[in-house]
Design an enzyme around this catalytic site. Structure first.
Site, short mmCIF file in Angstrom:
data_model
loop_
_atom_site.label_atom_id
_atom_site.label_comp_id
_atom_site.label_asym_id
_atom_site.label_seq_id
_atom_site.Cartn_x
_atom_site.Cartn_y
_atom_site.Cartn_z
N LYS A 106 4.37 6.10 5.62
CA LYS A 106 4.23 5.21 6.78
C LYS A 106 5.56 5.12 7.53
CE LYS A 106 0.54 2.71 4.49
NZ LYS A 106 0.15 1.61 3.59
N GLN A 108 2.19 -3.90 0.86
CA GLN A 108 1.55 -2.79 0.14
C GLN A 108 0.84 -3.32 -1.11
OE1 GLN A 108 1.45 0.52 1.29
NE2 GLN A 108 -0.02 0.72 -0.38
N ASP A 166 -2.71 -4.62 9.11
CA ASP A 166 -3.62 -4.05 8.11
C ASP A 166 -5.05 -4.57 8.33
OD1 ASP A 166 -2.67 -2.13 6.36
OD2 ASP A 166 -1.76 -3.59 4.99
#
Ligand code: NDP
Length: 292
Positions: free
Chosen positions: A52, A96, A119
């Site tokens: 990312k 994460q 997200d």
């Protein structure tokens, strides 16, 4: 059989994003900034975050990484979230997953400011997605929708079978495919570990989405001729021919299933790069929204 090539499309999307960033900067704006929070030493999580960060640099973003050890307390993590919520230089951030087992991940996700939740995991954004209101789509299912759209897959009227019901893949995928949109307008069957006679369902799928997390779980005898198959799985398996002794593979027995499909995603190079491209699109949208 044709490949649904997520790697190639993600490069195209990264160029489009980079052009939008350049136009935004020419207009007096600044580079979008994506922050990532990484807790502990999970090698897969480290690798995902690494990809990312690299993609951010390629698209002309700023990225930053907040790393903490496995023994972080819930309170400390909530303080990091609060600081990122308040930091005006950060447009969006991700935490994460998975988090260590002593952390209540739902409490952490709920603490993220919805306008920075790139997200798309915050309950408010999940609700907006379910109501077909503008929001950040979760990156993996959002990326799959783009992959279908850009490859001209006419999903309207298809019988889609989604295997998996996680909050990050299976559930939002089911919601997106069934809604009145293009792509979308599918009749969706959602399967999981308690589904009886899974094969009887998968054999009816015009569009099969496998998000199980078990290598080569979908075999050729489970797939209808001419189906479109999307393999979400990322599984690490032993491979003595590789220096590392390991390689990544999907949930689909690609070699044998590909022969029966009209379209299929490879692993790697299918859904994974689309996930990252969608995260960048979401972050760019967060940047542009904060200036409008
Ligand atoms: P989860 O483990 O959260 O979900 C797996 C799902 O598969 C569950 O709903 C489970 O059912 C179901 N399942 C397990 N065994 C069976 C079975 N025998 N028959 C039918 N269903 C079964 O995984 P995720 O959704 O987070 O991820 C799925 C896969 O996708 C993983 O390999 C992951 O690494 C990968 N992934 C890839 C991404 C990408 O960018 N390409 C992004 C995110 C994930 P139940 O709910 O009943 O337990």
């Amino acid at each position: 059989m044709k490949l649904l090539d997520g790697k190639e499309l993600s490069l195209e999307l990264q160029k489009e994003i980079a052009a939008e960033v350049a136009a935004h900067i020419a207009d007096g704006g600044r580079k979008p900034h994506l922050a990532a929070v990484l807790i502990g030493n999970n090698p897969a999580s480290k690798s995902y975050v690494g990809h990312k960060v690299k993609a951010c640099a390629k698209a002309g973003f700023v990225s930053s990484l907040v790393e903490r050890s496995e023994d972080i307390t819930q309170e400390e993590l909530l303080t990091i979230v609060k600081d990122l919520n308040e930091d005006e230089s950060v447009d969006g951030f991700i935490i994460q997953l998975p988090l260590p087992s002593h952390i209540d991940d739902q409490a952490v996700i709920k603490a993220v400011k919805p306008s920075k939740d790139v997200d798309g995991f915050h309950p408010e954004n999940v609700g907006r997605m379910a109501l077909n209101l503008p929001t950040f789509l979760p990156a993996t299912p959002g990326g799959i929708m783009t992959l279908l759209e850009r490859n001209g897959v006419k999903t309207s009227g298809m019988h889609a079978v989604v295997i998996g019901r996680s909050d990050i893949v299976g559930n939002p995928m089911t919601s997106l495919l069934s809604r009145n949109s293009d792509p979308g307008n599918c009749t969706v069957t959602q399967c999981h570990s308690r589904t009886v006679d899974l094969k009887s369902h998968t054999l009816k799928a015009d569009l099969l989405i496998a998000a199980v997390g078990r290598p080569h779980f979908i075999t050729a005898d489970m797939v209808k001729d001419g189906a479109v198959v999307v393999d979400v799985g990322i599984n690490s398996i032993a491979d003595a021919s590789r220096k590392s002794g390991m390689r990544l593979t999907g949930d689909v027995d690609f070699e044998n299933v590909a022969e029966k499909c009209s379209l299929i995603t490879p692993v790697p190079g299918g859904v994974g790069p689309m996930t990252i491209a969608t995260l960048l699109q979401n972050t760019l949208r967060a940047r542009l929204a904060s200036t409008s």
